[in-house]
Design an enzyme around this catalytic site. Structure first.
Site, PDB file in Angstrom:
ATOM      1  N   SER A 157      30.016 -20.357  15.949  1.00  0.00           N
ATOM      2  CA  SER A 157      28.652 -19.919  16.210  1.00  0.00           C
ATOM      3  C   SER A 157      28.505 -18.488  15.695  1.00  0.00           C
ATOM      4  CB  SER A 157      28.394 -19.977  17.725  1.00  0.00           C
ATOM      5  OG  SER A 157      27.109 -19.499  18.037  1.00  0.00           O
ATOM      6  N   LYS A 183      27.288 -22.710  12.705  1.00  0.00           N
ATOM      7  CA  LYS A 183      26.039 -22.714  13.488  1.00  0.00           C
ATOM      8  C   LYS A 183      25.454 -21.311  13.427  1.00  0.00           C
ATOM      9  CE  LYS A 183      25.271 -22.520  18.486  1.00  0.00           C
ATOM     10  NZ  LYS A 183      25.547 -23.215  19.773  1.00  0.00           N
ATOM     11  N   LEU A 184      24.208 -21.232  13.001  1.00  0.00           N
ATOM     12  CA  LEU A 184      23.531 -19.934  12.924  1.00  0.00           C
ATOM     13  C   LEU A 184      22.588 -19.787  14.100  1.00  0.00           C
ATOM     14  CD1 LEU A 184      22.425 -19.825   9.154  1.00  0.00           C
ATOM     15  CD2 LEU A 184      24.570 -19.000  10.184  1.00  0.00           C
ATOM     16  N   LYS A 185      22.686 -18.664  14.785  1.00  0.00           N
ATOM     17  CA  LYS A 185      21.686 -18.331  15.786  1.00  0.00           C
ATOM     18  C   LYS A 185      20.418 -17.914  15.037  1.00  0.00           C
ATOM     19  CE  LYS A 185      24.059 -18.668  19.655  1.00  0.00           C
ATOM     20  NZ  LYS A 185      23.614 -19.551  20.755  1.00  0.00           N
ATOM     21  N   ASP A 211      20.692 -22.669  16.166  1.00  0.00           N
ATOM     22  CA  ASP A 211      20.469 -22.609  17.623  1.00  0.00           C
ATOM     23  C   ASP A 211      19.449 -21.520  17.917  1.00  0.00           C
ATOM     24  OD1 ASP A 211      20.569 -22.602  20.367  1.00  0.00           O
ATOM     25  OD2 ASP A 211      22.703 -22.091  20.524  1.00  0.00           O
ATOM     26  N   ASN A 213      18.082 -20.935  21.090  1.00  0.00           N
ATOM     27  CA  ASN A 213      18.111 -20.447  22.477  1.00  0.00           C
ATOM     28  C   ASN A 213      16.708 -20.204  23.021  1.00  0.00           C
ATOM     29  OD1 ASN A 213      21.087 -19.063  21.491  1.00  0.00           O
ATOM     30  ND2 ASN A 213      21.021 -20.190  23.412  1.00  0.00           N
ATOM     31  N   GLU A 236      19.088 -26.706  17.633  1.00  0.00           N
ATOM     32  CA  GLU A 236      19.451 -26.670  19.051  1.00  0.00           C
ATOM     33  C   GLU A 236      18.429 -25.863  19.849  1.00  0.00           C
ATOM     34  OE1 GLU A 236      23.432 -25.217  19.461  1.00  0.00           O
ATOM     35  OE2 GLU A 236      23.300 -24.947  21.632  1.00  0.00           O
ATOM     36  N   ASP A 261      20.323 -27.968  24.686  1.00  0.00           N
ATOM     37  CA  ASP A 261      21.414 -27.230  25.330  1.00  0.00           C
ATOM     38  C   ASP A 261      20.911 -26.809  26.722  1.00  0.00           C
ATOM     39  OD1 ASP A 261      23.186 -25.284  26.267  1.00  0.00           O
ATOM     40  OD2 ASP A 261      23.214 -24.080  24.448  1.00  0.00           O
ATOM     41  N   LYS A 285      27.873 -28.714  27.834  1.00  0.00           N
ATOM     42  CA  LYS A 285      28.646 -27.560  28.312  1.00  0.00           C
ATOM     43  C   LYS A 285      28.979 -27.836  29.767  1.00  0.00           C
ATOM     44  CE  LYS A 285      26.565 -23.901  25.481  1.00  0.00           C
ATOM     45  NZ  LYS A 285      25.468 -22.908  25.475  1.00  0.00           N
ATOM     46  N   GLY A 313      29.882 -23.886  23.736  1.00  0.00           N
ATOM     47  CA  GLY A 313      30.801 -22.852  24.190  1.00  0.00           C
ATOM     48  C   GLY A 313      30.055 -21.712  24.853  1.00  0.00           C
TER      49      GLY A 313
HETATM   50  C1  NPQ Z   1      24.775 -21.320  23.092  1.00  0.00           C
HETATM   51  N1  NPQ Z   1      26.952 -20.072  22.972  1.00  0.00           N
HETATM   52  O1  NPQ Z   1      25.204 -22.323  22.553  1.00  0.00           O
HETATM   53  C2  NPQ Z   1      25.708 -20.253  23.647  1.00  0.00           C
HETATM   54  C3  NPQ Z   1      24.987 -19.060  24.067  1.00  0.00           C
HETATM   55  C4  NPQ Z   1      25.761 -17.928  24.603  1.00  0.00           C
HETATM   56  C5  NPQ Z   1      28.746 -19.919  21.373  1.00  0.00           C
HETATM   57  O2  NPQ Z   1      26.505 -19.916  20.760  1.00  0.00           O
HETATM   58  C6  NPQ Z   1      27.515 -13.348  25.588  1.00  0.00           C
HETATM   59  C7  NPQ Z   1      26.467 -13.199  24.698  1.00  0.00           C
HETATM   60  C8  NPQ Z   1      27.883 -14.600  25.995  1.00  0.00           C
HETATM   61  C9  NPQ Z   1      25.780 -14.298  24.251  1.00  0.00           C
HETATM   62  C10 NPQ Z   1      27.523 -16.996  25.940  1.00  0.00           C
HETATM   63  C11 NPQ Z   1      27.290 -19.978  21.663  1.00  0.00           C
HETATM   64  C12 NPQ Z   1      27.183 -15.729  25.542  1.00  0.00           C
HETATM   65  C13 NPQ Z   1      26.129 -15.570  24.676  1.00  0.00           C
HETATM   66  C14 NPQ Z   1      26.806 -18.066  25.450  1.00  0.00           C
HETATM   67  C15 NPQ Z   1      25.431 -16.688  24.204  1.00  0.00           C
HETATM   68  O3  NPQ Z   1      23.586 -21.244  23.272  1.00  0.00           O
HETATM   69 MG    MG Z   2      22.979 -23.168  22.521  1.00  0.00          MG
END
Ligand code: NPQ
Ligand code: MG
Length: 390
Positions: A157, A183-185, A211, A213, A236, A261, A285, A313
């Protein structure tokens, strides 16, 4: 596919029970190797709650077990946050567990079911009890859950970057490390152009997904449809967690599959989202859904409904990372998960055998329990507080 056939245990009829001893609530401060930016903010360290339990079996043998709570320091990803999780564990959850009498992991969720919410706090307790129970029986977590593979493909990620050039440098590093899926945020303003540039860099054959969020709105359908030409595995959680119908509308408007998610917090809610057409792919998760046992139920449901699943994760230490690797070895996990090497986030891990990747894959632990040993000296060095609840 009969996914439960290989399981060594059905969760509801396990026989041995245990007497719960003391719980130790330990907080650790883990600096990240680089800041991790998502649409809800940027973090440069992780404040993690670990739970240690001692349990005594029918023959008087005492075993310890460890759990990791995935709550973040602020309620930015979900309503839980680590101080709140520690409070509810100490003052509400542990007292309920004690009054339930002797139990094992399958008894944890039922004992806590009258208390609403707090899935990450509940999951950490269940995980600790499960670890102790499996160590006592010398069964690996993977075999208990019904894993069918010995290694799993590893995805990474990638946080939001200010510039496309920086992003490309970071992605190239992960490609060089061997990760098999990127995976790109994303968020509004850092999406189409970023994805186009990364697709160009990695070529058409490396799996890519995004993703959000929860950063978009229902009216962003045509905007997100601009991602369709880049052949993404999935988008996502584009919309707020409560907006299940919005995700169904988006799924009809955008060709790229919609994956949930944050919205998925239980097996029954997942079934509803699938029924509504809002969940074409599921990110599982364990912490978000209240534990590994509920995670397996969601896996089984998705297999029955033909919904691909993958394991998300939460920047876990080696404890949670080892457990996630075992879960992701179940047959329905047909997409690479966010189970990267420990070094993706941490210069040093609290386990003696950090998670590594070889040819893009993580080896599933096979030793007893969750399958890790702690580096006691390093663990003590990163510990910021310990509190015993007897
Ligand atoms: C997700 N995780 O899938 C999460 C979001 C997430 C690996 O992308 C500190 C800062 C802890 C940001 C735990 C991944 C975090 C965080 C999870 C983001 O949406
Ligand atoms: Mg996510």
């Amino acid at each position: 596919m009969n996914v439960s056939a290989s399981r060594s245990n059905t969760f509801s009829h396990s026989s041995p029970s245990f007497e719960l001893g003391a719980f130790e609530l330990r907080r650790i401060a883990m600096p990240l190797v680089s800041p991790f930016r998502t649409s809800f903010g940027s973090q440069d360290a992780r404040d993690i709650l670990l739970v240690r339990v001692e349990m005594t079996d029918d023959d008087g043998n005492v075993t310890e077990g460890w759990g990791e709570c995935v709550a973040l320091s602020e309620p930015s990803y979900s309503p839980e946050y680590v101080d709140g999780a520690q409070h509810v564990i100490e003052h509400h959850l542990i007292p309920r567990l004690r009054s339930a009498g002797r139990l094992d992991a399958a008894g944890v969720a039922p004992a806590l079911s009258k208390l609403h919410g707090h899935p990450m706090a509940k999951a950490a307790l269940e995980m600790a009890v499960l670890d102790a129970q499996l160590r006592a029986a010398d069964i690996s977590f993977a075999s208990f859950l019904g894993a069918t593979r010995t290694s799993i493909p590893s995805g990474v990620s990638v946080g939001i970057h200010d510039t496309v050039d920086d992003l490309l440098r970071t992605v190239q590093g992960y490609i060089d490390d061997g990760y098999v899926r990127i995976k790109l945020k994303i968020e509004p303003g850092s999406d189409i152009e970023h994805v186009a540039a990364v697709r160009e860099l990695i070529g058409p054959d490396t799996p890519l997904q995004v993703d959000a969020n929860t950063a978009y709105r229902r009216t962003d359908g045509q905007h997100l449809a601009q991602l369709d030409p880049f052949d993404l595995l999935l988008i996502e959680q584009p919309l707020p967690e409560e907006d299940i119908v919005g995700h169904a509308l988006l799924a009809a408007e955008v060709d790229t599959p919609i994956c949930l998610d944050e919205s998925l917090v239980s097996a029954s809610g997942t079934a509803d989202a699938i029924e509504l057409g809002a969940c074409e792919i599921a990110n599982i998760k364990p912490g978000r859904v209240g534990g590994y046992l509920e995670a397996v139920r969601i896996h089984d449901l998705c297999v029955a409904k033909n919904i691909p699943v993958w394991c998300g994760g939460m920047l876990e230490t080696g404890i949670g990372r080892a457990a996630n690797a075992a879960l992701a070895a179940l047959p329905g996990f047909t997409l690479p998960g966010d189970i990267s090497a420990s070094t993706r986030f941490y210069a040093q891990d609290i386990v003696t055998d950090p998670i590594t990747i070889t040819d893009g894959h993580v080896t599933v632990p096979t030793t007893s329990g969750l399958g890790f040993d702690l580096d006691a000296a390093f663990l003590n060095r990163v510990t910021t507080s310990t509190h015993t609840v007897s």
